[in-house]
Design a protein around this motif. Structure first.
Motif, PDB file in Angstrom:
ATOM      1  N   LYS A 268       0.711  -1.410  -0.159  1.00 18.25           N
ATOM      2  CA  LYS A 268      -0.086  -0.339  -0.034  1.00 18.25           C
ATOM      3  C   LYS A 268       0.824   1.706  -0.102  1.00 18.25           C
ATOM      4  CE  LYS A 268      -1.844  -1.165   3.837  1.00 18.25           C
ATOM      5  NZ  LYS A 268      -1.336  -2.865   4.210  1.00 18.25           N
ATOM      6  N   SER A 269       2.088   1.176   0.774  1.00 14.19           N
ATOM      7  CA  SER A 269       3.085   2.473   1.053  1.00 14.19           C
ATOM      8  C   SER A 269       3.548   2.564  -0.528  1.00 14.19           C
ATOM      9  CB  SER A 269       4.208   1.848   2.444  1.00 14.19           C
ATOM     10  OG  SER A 269       2.566   2.380   3.541  1.00 14.19           O
ATOM     11  N   THR A 270       3.744   1.294  -0.528  1.00 15.68           N
ATOM     12  CA  THR A 270       4.794   1.663  -2.204  1.00 15.68           C
ATOM     13  C   THR A 270       3.775   2.143  -3.371  1.00 15.68           C
ATOM     14  OG1 THR A 270       6.009  -0.901  -1.228  1.00 15.68           O
ATOM     15  CG2 THR A 270       6.170  -0.103  -3.955  1.00 15.68           C
TER      16      THR A 270
ATOM     17  N   LEU B 199      -4.272   9.227   1.765  1.00 15.41           N
ATOM     18  CA  LEU B 199      -3.562   9.552   3.011  1.00 15.41           C
ATOM     19  C   LEU B 199      -3.110   8.197   3.977  1.00 15.41           C
ATOM     20  CD1 LEU B 199      -6.909  11.031   3.869  1.00 15.41           C
ATOM     21  CD2 LEU B 199      -3.975  12.324   4.340  1.00 15.41           C
ATOM     22  N   ASP B 200      -1.121   8.137   4.084  1.00 17.77           N
ATOM     23  CA  ASP B 200      -0.894   6.108   4.637  1.00 17.77           C
ATOM     24  C   ASP B 200      -0.921   6.523   5.886  1.00 17.77           C
ATOM     25  OD1 ASP B 200      -0.028   3.730   4.294  1.00 17.77           O
ATOM     26  OD2 ASP B 200       2.054   5.014   3.406  1.00 17.77           O
ATOM     27  N   GLU B 201      -2.450   5.746   6.216  1.00 18.13           N
ATOM     28  CA  GLU B 201      -2.522   5.730   7.653  1.00 18.13           C
ATOM     29  C   GLU B 201      -2.860   6.708   8.922  1.00 18.13           C
ATOM     30  OE1 GLU B 201      -0.462   2.276   9.331  1.00 18.13           O
ATOM     31  OE2 GLU B 201      -1.214   1.212   7.621  1.00 18.13           O
ATOM     32  N   PRO B 202      -3.104   7.509   7.711  1.00 17.77           N
ATOM     33  CA  PRO B 202      -3.108   9.482   8.972  1.00 17.77           C
ATOM     34  C   PRO B 202      -4.021   9.087  10.827  1.00 17.77           C
ATOM     35  CG  PRO B 202      -5.597   8.620   7.710  1.00 17.77           C
ATOM     36  CD  PRO B 202      -4.506   7.330   7.777  1.00 17.77           C
TER      37      PRO B 202
ATOM     38  N   PRO C 250       2.229  10.760   4.212  1.00 25.15           N
ATOM     39  CA  PRO C 250       3.223   9.952   4.291  1.00 25.15           C
ATOM     40  C   PRO C 250       2.848   9.453   5.629  1.00 25.15           C
ATOM     41  CG  PRO C 250       4.710  11.332   5.202  1.00 25.15           C
ATOM     42  CD  PRO C 250       3.143  12.080   4.393  1.00 25.15           C
ATOM     43  N   GLU C 251       3.367   8.126   5.934  1.00 23.61           N
ATOM     44  CA  GLU C 251       3.542   6.995   6.737  1.00 23.61           C
ATOM     45  C   GLU C 251       5.088   7.808   7.256  1.00 23.61           C
ATOM     46  OE1 GLU C 251       5.037   3.495   5.125  1.00 23.61           O
ATOM     47  OE2 GLU C 251       3.600   1.913   6.783  1.00 23.61           O
ATOM     48  N   GLY C 252       4.188   7.891   8.831  1.00 24.72           N
ATOM     49  CA  GLY C 252       5.979   8.422   9.991  1.00 24.72           C
ATOM     50  C   GLY C 252       6.017   9.564   9.588  1.00 24.72           C
TER      51      GLY C 252
HETATM   52 MG   LIG Z   1       2.524   1.170   4.216  1.00 27.02          MG
END
Ligand SMILES: [Mg+2]
Ligand SMILES: Nc1ncnc2c1ncn2[C@@H]1O[C@H](COP(=O)(O)OP(=O)(O)OP(=O)(O)O)[C@@H](O)[C@H]1O
Lengths: 287, 235
Positions: free
Chosen positions: B40-42, B158-161, B82-84
């Protein structure tokens, strides 16, 4: 009073010079060893300008033109440094380090060939003296104090209050975050390098009439900048400003006390002392 | 419309995405459901041009984004949280938002965006002059979303907001995202740990398994799909 003004001018100068170097490092993770030579080239640009056009325009206008000349010459050198060295070697910091060291020697040799190895002194931008309170200052000193503090305050505002300054700090703190907000890291990097070079050059032109100039003056200035950055804490703008003030004060008092020849030694001892107590400098990040 | 066509991506020779295709429409929230390491993040990095594709392409309104730098993609209105988080730790909340607004349009637009963000996250409005690193984890997450909104996005990834947010705030954030999408006509692509909650607040959903899209359905339908409920929605 006189001492306070001297502290102000020395602090401003240290701040401009060290911040230029620190910003380039913060944004591009590159140490520009030729930073000191850009300062020296700025001083020689002032020398050339004042000797060439000074006799016709008078010293003061010639000095003001020389600031622009220094900015243009060192700005172009910055562009050249970016295009020829930094852009190609972006992910090889050690190679850049060596390349800028080579550039620093080249610039010294060029200046020695053109102007000779012996130092020069410049005429005073404004003759005469002025009384401020109980202090008696040469006008030329006042001129330098005003010019260098204007430059340092201007730099400060640009960095802390403008959009461009915010972007520069953003890239230094988190390049990934900056890219994701649409900031072009390469463009900010190039801009910082060129601006840092120009600030070094203009500082050189401003300081030239009080310090005298030699082809080797850059090394001492660079050494001082490193000490300031390390004592202040790598990556901390406030730290660099605080350390510039610290050394501006110490150096002024030592010079007044006639101990100028121990400056380099004292500075180094202070640096080692601070590092032994606070390994990441006065305001540095604890790793 | 933001469109991904046959995107294949990998790290050091290992393929992580295999011919992924999906669509994100304006004014809709699209959820991407998948287990850890599914890609997913990729995929989001691929859309942002942070990773060059091995094959396939990303299009915005039919125009290929291939060859554009990330900042150019942001300038066209595709923005990733992003994630993080990737905040600027030593800058204030306001400065973080201002950097977010670098490409966000004229002054009036920036003012409006700032108003939207502080309305959405009142706590940010109260802490504008606090350094980002001194915010709580949840507040930092809000800042990351707020900063992205400052760029006037048309498509928001939105990556895991809601990582690190309290359940109540998480629920609020999801509702707000839906609301912002509808008010501003945003297209949102959402990846969430709490997939059930995300699906409740989204319109369309894709399921990604081992780098391949295996399902593309209306979110409401996915919630009722027993195999999905077992695998991702915690029964
Ligand atoms: Mg991810
Ligand atoms: N920088 C990298 N180098 C090598 N492999 C990577 C890298 N980043 C991710 N991967 C691999 O790619 C695969 C997909 O990772 P990705 O981060 O896209 O998963 P994800 O779906 O976002 O997972 P999560 O839900 O845990 O965030 C994983 O197998 C991971 O190991």
């Amino acid at each position: 009073m006189q001492i306070a003004l001297n502290i102000l001018s020395l602090t401003s100068f240290y701040m401009c010079f060290a911040l230029g170097l620190a910003l380039v490092f913060g944004v591009m993770r590159v140490i520009n060893f030729a930073h000191g030579e850009f300062y020296m080239i700025g001083a020689y640009s002032a020398f050339l300008c004042v000797s060439l056009i000074g006799p016709t325009t008078g010293a003061l206008p010639a000095y003001i033109v020389s600031f622009a000349a220094a900015a243009i010459v060192t700005g172009l050198l910055g562009v050249l440094l970016y295009l020829v060295v930094v852009r190609k070697l972006m992910d090889k910091p050690l190679t850049i380090f060596i390349a800028t060291l080579a550039l620093s020697y080249m610039l010294q040799v060029v200046v020695v060939e053109l102007f000779g190895p012996v130092g020069r002194s410049l005429p005073s931008p404004i003759p005469g003296i002025v009384r401020i309170g109980d202090a008696i200052l040469p006008w030329s000193r006042v001129f330098v104090i005003v010019a260098i503090s204007t430059l340092s305050v201007g730099l400060w505002f640009l960095l802390m209050r403008s959009d461009v300054g915010r972007r520069v700090r953003a890239v230094a703190q988190n390049p990934t975050g900056a890219v994701l907000q649409g900031v072009s890291v390469t463009r900010v990097g190039m801009m910082t390098l060129v601006a840092g070079s120009m600030i070094a050059g203009v500082s050189g032109a401003i300081m030239a009439p009080i310090g005298g100039i030699t082809p080797f003056m850059g090394a001492a200035a660079l050494w001082k900048a490193f000490i300031i950055i390390i004592v202040g804490g790598i990556g901390s703008i406030w730290g660099a400003v605080a350390a510039a003030f610290l050394f501006g004060t110490i150096d002024t008092f030592m010079t007044v006390a006639g101990a100028g020849r121990y400056l380099a030694l004292t500075n180094a001892v202070i640096m080692l002392g601070v590092l032994s107590v606070m390994p990441s400098g006065l305001f540095g990040e604890k790793e | 419309m933001l469109q991904v066509d046959g995107l294949t991506l990998g790290y050091a020779g290992i393929r992580v995405l295999e011919e992924v295709s999906l669509r994100v429409r304006e004014n809709t929230v699209t959820t991407l459901v998948g287990s850890n390491g599914a890609g997913k993040s990729t995929l989001m990095k691929g859309i942002m041009g942070l990773k060059p594709p091995l094959a396939g392409e990303v299009r915005l309104d039919g125009i290929r984004l291939a060859g554009l730098s990330t900042s150019e993609i942001v300038a066209r209105g595709v923005v990733l949280v992003p994630e993080g988080r990737e905040l600027f730790p030593k800058m204030t909340v306001l400065e973080n938002l201002q950097v977010g607004a670098s490409l966000g349009g004229d002054e009036a637009r920036k003012k409006r965006n700032l108003a939207t963000v502080t309305e959405l996250f009142p706590v940010l409005g109260r802490k504008l002059s606090m350094a980002a690193r001194n915010l709580s984890g949840g507040e930092q997450q809000m800042l990351a979303v707020g900063r992205a909104l400052m760029a006037s996005p048309r498509f928001l990834l939105l990556d895991e907001p809601s990582i690190g947010l309290a359940p109540l705030i998480e629920e609020q954030l999801m509702a707000s995202i839906r609301q912002v999408a509808n008010e501003l006509g945003l297209g949102v692509l959402l990846v969430e740990q709490n997939a059930m909650l995300a699906l409740e607040h989204s319109d369309w959903a894709y399921v990604i398994e081992l780098g391949r899209i295996t399902k593309s359905v209306a979110s409401a339908e996915l919630v009722d799909d027993p195999s999905i409920v077992d695998a991702y929605l915690g029964g």
